[in-house]
Scaffold this active site. Structure first.
Site, PDB file in Angstrom:
ATOM      1  N   ASP A  49      -1.327  20.541  -8.254  1.00 52.04           N
ATOM      2  CA  ASP A  49      -0.379  20.348  -7.150  1.00 52.04           C
ATOM      3  C   ASP A  49       0.181  21.709  -6.767  1.00 52.04           C
ATOM      4  OD1 ASP A  49       1.647  19.786  -5.372  1.00 52.04           O
ATOM      5  OD2 ASP A  49       2.419  18.066  -6.488  1.00 52.04           O
ATOM      6  N   HIS A 101       3.506  12.143  -0.464  1.00 50.67           N
ATOM      7  CA  HIS A 101       3.055  13.410  -1.056  1.00 50.67           C
ATOM      8  C   HIS A 101       1.534  13.458  -1.078  1.00 50.67           C
ATOM      9  CE1 HIS A 101       3.607  17.112  -3.115  1.00 50.67           C
ATOM     10  NE2 HIS A 101       3.212  16.701  -4.304  1.00 50.67           N
ATOM     11  N   CYS A 134       3.412  19.344   2.202  1.00 54.12           N
ATOM     12  CA  CYS A 134       2.517  19.025   1.093  1.00 54.12           C
ATOM     13  C   CYS A 134       1.110  18.690   1.570  1.00 54.12           C
ATOM     14  CB  CYS A 134       3.095  17.891   0.254  1.00 54.12           C
ATOM     15  SG  CYS A 134       3.385  16.363   1.162  1.00 54.12           S
TER      16      CYS A 134
END
Length: 661
Positions: free
Chosen positions: A282, A267, A225
């Site tokens: 995202d 994250h 991520c």
């Protein structure tokens, strides 16, 4: 470089000096040595902040100690010099040979990119009041700005097919060929990343910093991520769009309902500045998902995480800096932990709200109820500890209602699935259900499938105006009659299911007798004993091959322990859909009796009843075939018809059993 500012814009007077490679090399000998190209990105104090705790990439390949990125090419080729300062200001310059015709790489207005503080430094504008959205969600849109996704169809197709040729700058340049606004630039970058970069589970687990580097990401087309967010930020900045990386907590892979968050952030995602306002994306979660059972990544594009409305984004993303929630009022970490988690498919499939709004629910008198509101008719199903049992799910025009009756005290996992416009049911909600005391009087048949009761779906399948609109039918004597309209060309089939005898697979349809009157179907039901039964309804288009399709079922309840009805007579294929049986309805006849028969039969020339002897039936003025038959000396009795007077072959249409003497 001189900056001049007024109330609306920043103008730049700039002198650009380009030196030859040799002179630059000589100058470099008197300056600090460049960073090791292979060194991983470094963090200072965990997550280095840019005034807001946002992670910044340092010592990336080709960077000098001032954070400037210089890509060198052959002397006779076009050179692209892209420079950043520590506050995020970016400048891209092309240097061409004298005899070459310059081509536009990227044209943009610096006036809308830069914010200048009191010391004259430039930096990305911090989120403020005009960036915030009201909480809770106002149901206006899934996006933080008005979008018509159809406008991206051509761009999405193009961006998803762009391939990496050399470096990041050329990739961005290729993507910008079909992007004509900041919004389209961001969209092109988003689509490319979501369709080309795979989530690297091993790198995420090992926290491999090499996986963060854009050059490594382009080579392996894998990252975690942090790498997704860093790559997205770099590509946006190369293209001239303000973008920052936002670290925080998430309810993603491995999340357990009700868990608390502390320590290191798990994250990272992005905020982009478009049309004078910050928006959230995202690309990690937009690219696909990880199977929790196999820990394998699958590309599965998810539109939900592109410019998501902040009031929805906060359900599974909690930033380190509350300002990046872009909410008014902002949510606390405790609220984030306790708030109901609606998965992205909840909104993708048109859900609006669900009750209860907490992820942990408790039964009341052995029952828990969940309701969902949707913006259009939707099919649902549920699982309690992995099985479709112990619940009544009824469809509504705009949602559903589910009553769950856990069989014993304990803690259960309750999952809700929705179908939407696709052919696949997707998980949209998950609850932890705690039952302190089960209701032992409620024992639902294992064969009671979903949905229970008629609905918009049964009407869509050709069943209309049911006599019993509610999903549960109560009977005191063990008998009931259910009728409904049937559209032309539709055949109906029904079966009765209980958990204990004497209903077997052979007799499932023998406790139901089906009658047709014009466009109406009536189901006469007789229960073999007290208890709860599932009356399942199937349909099929007569002219089409294939099997009958399950539509819905009723729950039939009877508490009368004296109930002991026999089966109906067995019908054969020649029993016409419009025939009607008035008597005898019991499929078991008494021995040594004269039994009257009365039927309405269509399209027959003669009818008779055959036992030990043959007994003809006569056609009355009212249109009924009537007569009687003795059951003496026989074990079975048949009703037979002659369809054509010119033929001598009789067909069996009904069969009765005779009680033993």
């Amino acid at each position: 470089m001189e900056l001049k500012k007024d109330s609306n814009a920043v103008s730049i007077d700039m002198l650009l000096i380009v030196h030859s490679e040799k002179r630059r090399a000589a100058q470099g000998a008197h300056s600090d040595r460049p960073a090791d190209p292979g060194a991983p990105p470094q963090r200072r104090g965990g997550l280095q902040g840019v005034g807001n705790g946002i992670r910044r990439w340092q010592k990336l390949e080709g960077n000098d100690l001032h954070g400037n990125l210089v890509e060198k090419q052959h002397a006779q080729q076009t050179q692209v010099i892209t420079s950043y300062d520590n506050q995020g200001t970016q400048l891209t310059v092309e240097v061409h040979p004298r005899d070459a015709m310059p081509q536009l790489f990227k044209k943009f207005s610096l006036a809308k990119r830069l914010q200048v503080d009191k010391n004259g430094n430039t930096r990305p504008r911090q989120p403020g009041g005009k960036d915030t959205h009201a909480y809770p969600w106002d149901r206006s849109s899934l996006k933080s700005m008005a979008l018509d996704l159809r406008q991206f169809e051509k761009l999405d197709t193009y961006a998803s097919q762009v391939t990496v040729k050399s470096g990041l700058e050329e990739l961005v340049s290729d993507l910008l060929q079909e992007a004509h606004s900041d919004l389209e630039i961001v969209r092109a970058i988003w689509i490319w990343i979501c369709h080309h970069i795979e989530y690297d589970i091993e790198a995420a687990q090992e926290k491999d910093r090499q996986a963060f580097k854009p050059t490594v990401i382009l080579q392996t087309q894998k990252t975690n991520c942090d790498g997704y967010a860093g790559l997205f930020e770099r590509m946006c900045r190369i293209a001239g769009v303000q973008c920052v990386t936002v670290p925080g907590y998430s309810k993603g892979f491995g999340y357990q309902l009700g868990q608390s968050f502390s320590g290191e952030f798990d994250h990272a995602w992005n905020a982009v500045f478009l049309e004078g306002r910050w928006h959230l994306v995202d690309s990690t979660w937009g690219s696909g998902l990880v199977d929790s059972s196999t820990s394998k990544f699958t590309f599965l594009y998810n539109e939900f995480y592109f410019l998501t409305h902040p009031a929805l984004f906060i359900e599974d993303h909690f930033p380190d800096n509350k300002n990046w929630q872009l909410l008014k009022p902002p949510q606390s970490l405790r609220q984030f932990e306790s708030n109901m988690y609606h998965k992205s498919e909840f909104y993708n499939k048109g859900m609006l709200s669900a009750q209860p709004q907490t992820s942990i629910i408790k039964t009341v008198n052995g029952k828990a109820t969940v309701t969902i509101e949707s913006c259009s008719p939707t099919l649902f199903m549920f699982m309690l500890n992995g099985k479709q049992e112990h619940g009544l799910l009824s469809l509504r025009k705009n949602g559903m209602k589910l009553d769950v009756y856990p069989p014993t005290a304990g803690t259960y996992k309750l999952q809700i699935f929705a179908k939407g416009n696709s052919e696949i049911y997707s998980s949209v909600l998950e609850y932890t259900l705690k039952c302190h005391c089960a209701d032992n009087d409620v024992r639902l048949p294992a064969e009671l499938h979903q949905p229970v009761g008629p609905s918009w779906f049964s009407e869509q399948m050709g069943i209309t105006k049911p006599s019993h609109p509610e999903p549960v039918i109560y009977t005191s004597d063990g008998r009931c009659s259910v009728s409904f309209g049937v559209e032309e060309g539709i055949s109906v089939l029904a079966s009765l299911h209980g958990d204990d005898g004497p209903v077997t697979e052979e007799t499932q349809r023998r406790y139901i007798f089906q009658l047709h009157r014009e466009k109406q179907t009536e189901l006469k039901v007789q229960l073999p004993h007290a208890g709860k039964f599932a009356l399942k309804i199937f349909v099929k288009k007569r002219q089409e091959p294939g099997n009958y399709l399950f539509v819905f079922n009723y729950l039939i309840c009877c508490t009368n322990t004296k109930v002991n009805w026999p089966v109906f007579p067995e019908s054969f294929g020649n029993w016409g859909v419009d025939n009607e049986l008035l008597e005898p309805l019991s499929g078991v006849l008494p021995a040594n009796r004269n039994v009257p028969f009365k039927l309405k039969l269509h399209g027959v020339a003669k009818a008779l009843v055959k036992g030990q002897d043959t007994w003809p039936l006569t056609l009355s003025p009212e249109g009924y075939w009537e007569g009687s038959c003795s059951t003496a000396g026989c074990q079975e009795v048949y009703v037979m018809v002659l369809e054509n007077a010119n033929h001598s072959f009789y067909s069996y249409i009904l069969k009765y059993q005779v009680n033993a003497q």
